[in-house]
Design a protein around this motif. Structure first.
Motif, PDB file in Angstrom:
ATOM      1  N   THR A  24       0.817  -1.220   0.000  1.00 19.32           N
ATOM      2  CA  THR A  24       0.000   0.000   0.000  1.00 19.32           C
ATOM      3  C   THR A  24       0.847   1.264   0.000  1.00 19.32           C
ATOM      4  O   THR A  24       0.630   2.180  -0.814  1.00 19.32           O
ATOM      5  CB  THR A  24      -0.968   0.012   1.191  1.00 19.32           C
ATOM      6  N   GLU A  25       1.824   1.348   0.894  1.00 16.72           N
ATOM      7  CA  GLU A  25       2.650   2.559   0.952  1.00 16.72           C
ATOM      8  C   GLU A  25       3.483   2.755  -0.316  1.00 16.72           C
ATOM      9  O   GLU A  25       3.525   3.870  -0.849  1.00 16.72           O
ATOM     10  CB  GLU A  25       3.545   2.528   2.192  1.00 16.72           C
ATOM     11  N   HIS A  28       1.202   4.010  -2.984  1.00 14.77           N
ATOM     12  CA  HIS A  28       0.819   5.401  -2.730  1.00 14.77           C
ATOM     13  C   HIS A  28       1.922   6.349  -3.201  1.00 14.77           C
ATOM     14  O   HIS A  28       1.642   7.365  -3.859  1.00 14.77           O
ATOM     15  CB  HIS A  28       0.543   5.596  -1.236  1.00 14.77           C
ATOM     16  N   ASP A  38      -5.544  15.084  -6.581  1.00 14.35           N
ATOM     17  CA  ASP A  38      -6.923  14.705  -6.298  1.00 14.35           C
ATOM     18  C   ASP A  38      -7.305  13.347  -6.876  1.00 14.35           C
ATOM     19  O   ASP A  38      -8.409  12.849  -6.639  1.00 14.35           O
ATOM     20  CB  ASP A  38      -7.899  15.774  -6.799  1.00 14.35           C
ATOM     21  N   VAL A  40      -5.056  10.604  -6.519  1.00 13.12           N
ATOM     22  CA  VAL A  40      -4.234   9.568  -5.891  1.00 13.12           C
ATOM     23  C   VAL A  40      -5.057   8.584  -5.073  1.00 13.12           C
ATOM     24  O   VAL A  40      -4.952   7.361  -5.244  1.00 13.12           O
ATOM     25  CB  VAL A  40      -3.134  10.211  -5.030  1.00 13.12           C
ATOM     26  N   ASP A  41      -5.891   9.086  -4.171  1.00 14.50           N
ATOM     27  CA  ASP A  41      -6.629   8.190  -3.279  1.00 14.50           C
ATOM     28  C   ASP A  41      -7.599   7.300  -4.054  1.00 14.50           C
ATOM     29  O   ASP A  41      -7.737   6.103  -3.761  1.00 14.50           O
ATOM     30  CB  ASP A  41      -7.380   8.992  -2.214  1.00 14.50           C
ATOM     31  N   ASP A  42      -8.273   7.879  -5.048  1.00 14.86           N
ATOM     32  CA  ASP A  42      -9.229   7.091  -5.832  1.00 14.86           C
ATOM     33  C   ASP A  42      -8.518   6.002  -6.629  1.00 14.86           C
ATOM     34  O   ASP A  42      -8.998   4.863  -6.706  1.00 14.86           O
ATOM     35  CB  ASP A  42     -10.020   8.001  -6.774  1.00 14.86           C
ATOM     36  N   LEU A  44      -5.590   4.665  -5.967  1.00 15.77           N
ATOM     37  CA  LEU A  44      -5.066   3.669  -5.027  1.00 15.77           C
ATOM     38  C   LEU A  44      -6.170   2.706  -4.594  1.00 15.77           C
ATOM     39  O   LEU A  44      -5.959   1.485  -4.544  1.00 15.77           O
ATOM     40  CB  LEU A  44      -4.462   4.362  -3.814  1.00 15.77           C
ATOM     41  N   SER A  45      -7.347   3.239  -4.306  1.00 12.05           N
ATOM     42  CA  SER A  45      -8.465   2.380  -3.919  1.00 12.05           C
ATOM     43  C   SER A  45      -8.834   1.411  -5.031  1.00 12.05           C
ATOM     44  O   SER A  45      -9.095   0.228  -4.783  1.00 12.05           O
ATOM     45  CB  SER A  45      -9.683   3.237  -3.542  1.00 12.05           C
TER      46      SER A  45
END
Length: 203
Positions: A24-25, A28, A38, A40-42, A44-45
């Motif tokens: 995960t890290e 990321h 904006d 990155v999180d989406d 990654l999920s």
């Protein structure tokens, strides 16, 4: 769910958790260097969701249903980076399609060229939300997937003629909504007594 199915689900969860703990890290950090903040999180999920679904395909994870030790990052990360790269490419294609849709619809609405007052496409999403579900689907198939009416008809079960009519009406509704959101085009007032495009009074 049978006992066998429960055991299989538990094994899958254990394998995924062991993998996620390791990757995960790094994933990321990988995305931070390549994606818009904006996104990155989406992305990654979405990457982790693909890894969950394809946990059995991850090279280097080992044959044990439940890993007895942490996976080797050097063994699993290259494949996971490939998944993240694919998810990022999908996100970028989706963003390009949204921008293309906005450009095509605001052109219909005669929005001034270069208008950037709605960078998040809030007005577009609000206008789409006002459409009936089937009309919205027709618009999205036309704009995002770039399908012609004959192909949209295959997807929706409508006739090609019905699709053309719905598409024409939906585009007009969206254009009107967007024009209200962005304001009138300078020099194109059409209310009685206002200027028209040639500078003459409409009276």
């Amino acid at each position: 769910m049978t006992e066998t199915e429960q055991r299989a689900a538990g094994d899958q969860r254990a394998r995924f958790e062991a993998l996620a703990h390791v990757v995960t890290e790094p994933l990321h950090r990988y995305l931070l260097r390549r994606a818009d903040p904006d996104q990155v999180d989406d992305v990654l999920s979405e990457t982790l969701l693909v890894l969950w679904r394809r946990i059995g395909d991850v090279p280097g994870l080992g044959p044990d249903p439940v890993p007895r030790e942490r996976p080797d990052p050097d063994a699993v990360l290259p494949w996971c980076y490939g998944v993240a790269r694919g998810c990022l490419a999908n996100a970028r294609r989706s963003d390009r399609r949204r921008r293309s849709l906005l450009e095509r619809l605001t052109w219909t609405a005669r929005t001034p060229a270069g208008d950037t007052t709605d960078p998040d496409h809030t007005a577009l999403h609000a206008a789409l939300a006002q459409l009936r579900a089937l009309d919205r689907e027709v618009i999205l198939l036309w704009a995002y997937e770039e399908l012609p009416p004959s192909r949209i008809a295959e997807v929706t079960g409508l006739s090609a003629n019905a699709v053309s009519i719905r598409l024409h009406r939906a585009k007009k509704k969206l254009a009107a909504q967007l024009e209200r959101k962005t304001g009138p085009h300078p020099g194109h007032e059409t209310d009685e007594g206002q200027e028209t495009g040639n500078g003459r009074s409409s009276r």
